[in-house]
Design a protein around this motif. Sequence first.
Motif, mmCIF file in Angstrom:
data_model
loop_
_atom_site.group_PDB
_atom_site.id
_atom_site.type_symbol
_atom_site.label_atom_id
_atom_site.label_comp_id
_atom_site.label_asym_id
_atom_site.label_seq_id
_atom_site.Cartn_x
_atom_site.Cartn_y
_atom_site.Cartn_z
ATOM 1 N N GLY A 140 -7.339 34.509 -60.188
ATOM 2 C CA GLY A 140 -8.278 34.997 -59.197
ATOM 3 C C GLY A 140 -9.664 35.206 -59.750
ATOM 4 O O GLY A 140 -10.521 35.816 -59.114
ATOM 5 N N GLY A 141 -9.900 34.712 -60.961
ATOM 6 C CA GLY A 141 -11.218 34.925 -61.574
ATOM 7 C C GLY A 141 -12.235 33.954 -61.061
ATOM 8 O O GLY A 141 -13.000 33.384 -61.821
ATOM 9 N N HIS A 142 -12.241 33.775 -59.787
ATOM 10 C CA HIS A 142 -13.126 32.773 -59.208
ATOM 11 C C HIS A 142 -14.577 33.141 -59.423
ATOM 12 O O HIS A 142 -15.424 32.279 -59.569
ATOM 13 N N THR A 143 -14.851 34.415 -59.447
ATOM 14 C CA THR A 143 -16.238 34.825 -59.585
ATOM 15 C C THR A 143 -16.735 34.633 -61.012
ATOM 16 O O THR A 143 -17.912 34.754 -61.266
ATOM 17 N N GLN A 179 -12.518 40.017 -54.799
ATOM 18 C CA GLN A 179 -13.001 39.347 -56.007
ATOM 19 C C GLN A 179 -11.953 38.415 -56.560
ATOM 20 O O GLN A 179 -12.262 37.449 -57.224
ATOM 21 N N ALA A 180 -10.695 38.693 -56.264
ATOM 22 C CA ALA A 180 -9.618 37.863 -56.783
ATOM 23 C C ALA A 180 -9.175 36.815 -55.779
ATOM 24 O O ALA A 180 -8.170 36.179 -55.966
ATOM 25 N N GLY A 181 -9.922 36.639 -54.733
ATOM 26 C CA GLY A 181 -9.584 35.620 -53.745
ATOM 27 C C GLY A 181 -9.638 34.248 -54.353
ATOM 28 O O GLY A 181 -10.414 33.970 -55.243
ATOM 29 N N THR A 182 -8.806 33.353 -53.899
ATOM 30 C CA THR A 182 -8.729 32.054 -54.543
ATOM 31 C C THR A 182 -9.750 31.068 -54.022
ATOM 32 O O THR A 182 -10.071 30.109 -54.697
ATOM 33 N N TYR A 236 -16.470 40.118 -50.749
ATOM 34 C CA TYR A 236 -17.155 39.811 -52.008
ATOM 35 C C TYR A 236 -18.058 38.615 -51.760
ATOM 36 O O TYR A 236 -17.631 37.622 -51.189
ATOM 37 N N TYR A 240 -6.511 24.936 -55.803
ATOM 38 C CA TYR A 240 -6.562 25.830 -56.966
ATOM 39 C C TYR A 240 -5.283 25.599 -57.763
ATOM 40 O O TYR A 240 -4.181 25.684 -57.212
ATOM 41 N N ASP A 267 -2.862 27.090 -54.642
ATOM 42 C CA ASP A 267 -3.380 27.102 -53.265
ATOM 43 C C ASP A 267 -3.961 25.734 -52.973
ATOM 44 O O ASP A 267 -4.927 25.328 -53.624
ATOM 45 N N TYR A 273 -10.252 24.835 -60.182
ATOM 46 C CA TYR A 273 -10.508 24.755 -58.745
ATOM 47 C C TYR A 273 -11.267 23.457 -58.470
ATOM 48 O O TYR A 273 -12.159 23.096 -59.232
#
Lengths: 115, 113
Positions: free
Chosen positions: A99-102, B96-99, B32, A48, A56, A33
Motif C-alpha cells: 500500500g506504499g503507493h504514496t 494512504q495505503a490504497g492500492t 488522501y 498492482y 489488484d 503498479y
Amino acid sequence: NAGVMQNPRHLVRRRGQEARLRCSPMKGHSHVYWYRQLPEEGLKFMVYLQKENIIDESGMPKERFSAEFPKEGPSILRIQQVVRGDSAAYFCASSPKTGGHTEAFFGQGTRLTVV
Amino acid sequence: DQQVKQNSPSLSVQEGRISILNCDYTNSMFDYFLWYKKYPAEGPTFLISISSIKDKNEDGRFTVFLNKSAKHLSLHIVPSQPGDSAVYFCAASEGQAGTALIFGKGTTLSVSS
C-alpha cells in the motif's frame, strides 16, 4: 541506486501483434503498479502486483491484457493482438511496502504506438 | 465518470508570481491526495500530499490546501520559477495505503521569465 527502469522507451507494433513492456523496480522494491496514459488524459490505474502475485487488477481490460511479476526478473505487461486504441504511454511505479503507493517512484514510461 | 477533475488544462504565470492549480473530486471516500509533476517524456514525480485530517500542508515553495466540504484542493507555488513549467497532476486515493491512485487529466503550467 538506479530508479525504476522501463524498456523499451518506445515500441511500435502493427495491429494484431503482441506488445511486451518491461519494468524493473527500484532495488529493494517488491511492489509494482502499472498505469496507462491515453492522449490528453490522466494516468489510469491498471494493475498492482507483488512478487509472483496479482493484488489488484481492477483496472485491467478484461481481454488481451495480462501482467506478471515473477520471482526473478522484471514485471511484464503483455498486450496481445494490439489495436490502435492501445496506443498510449504505459508507466510503471514501484514501492517498498504494501500500500506504499504514496512512496511509489515512477519510471519514464513506454510509449506504445500501434500502426 | 471522472472522479478527479482538473478543469483548467493550462495556466500561464510570470516568474516570481504565485501559481495556483485547482482540483475537484467527487468521491467522498477519498481521504488522501497527492500532486505529481511531469516533464515531457518522463514519468510523474511526487511533489506533495495531504491527508484529509489536515487542511494544509507546506513544503518549501509548495503548499497544498484541502477543503473537504467543497471537495476541492489546490496547489500553490510561490514564487514560481521557469523550472516549474510542467504538467501537474492531482491524484486521490482511499487511504494512504490504497492500492489505486485516481488521477486528474493534468494542468500544464508555463512560467515565463
